[in-house]
Design a protein around this motif. Structure first.
Motif: not given
Length: 152
Positions: A106-130
């Motif tokens: 059995a596996v389980q995803l843990q997520a942390k928001l590493h960063s988020i930036v606004n690129l001219r109306g588009v949100a670029k989101v980097v999630i640290e996934a374990t």
């Protein structure tokens, strides 16, 4: 589960743990379907008898890319992103596989928001996934998953 309605709400989670998914068991049927879909029928994944007799892990193991492909499914159990026109899987960065996932683990995803930036109306989101394996100290993998969100 967290609910995010817009860029500003998303941004408020920067640097924070977002949560964990439910546990998901990877069985032989799922491994075989993935092998069929990707044309990767290496015996370590698809031949339980040979894997038990000759394999280093004494059982079949899930494809690394199968475990990675579970991110969208498991991510949706952690966060609901609302008011978007489109969500795009943009990339994976600095990913390392720590140990194999054996059949019926059995596996389980843990997520942390590493960063988020606004690129001219588009949100670029980097999630640290374990990806954690039930009963194991070392994760199956850890890395950064990048999404693009087009909010309305």
């Amino acid at each position: 589960m967290i609910i995010i309605n817009n860029f500003e709400e998303y941004q408020s989670y920067a640097g924070k743990d977002l949560g964990v998914s439910d546990w998901h068991t990877i069985d032989q049927e799922q491994i075989n379907r993935f092998a069929d879909a990707t044309l990767d029928h290496q015996w370590i994944h698809t031949d339980p008898q040979k894997a038990a007799e000759q394999g280093a892990f004494k059982s079949t193991i899930a494809h690394g890319y199968l475990t990675l492909s579970l991110i969208p499914y498991l991510w949706k159990q952690i966060a609901e992103i609302r008011n978007i026109k489109m969500e795009i899987n943009y990339g994976v960065e600095r990913l390392k596989f720590g140990q194999p996932v054996l059949v019926n683990d059995a596996v389980q995803l843990q997520a942390k928001l590493h960063s988020i930036v606004n690129l001219r109306g588009v949100a670029k989101v980097v999630i640290e996934a374990t990806l954690h394996i039930k009963g194991q100290n070392k994760p199956a993998y850890n890395g950064d998953v990048v999404f693009l969100y087009h909010f309305e």
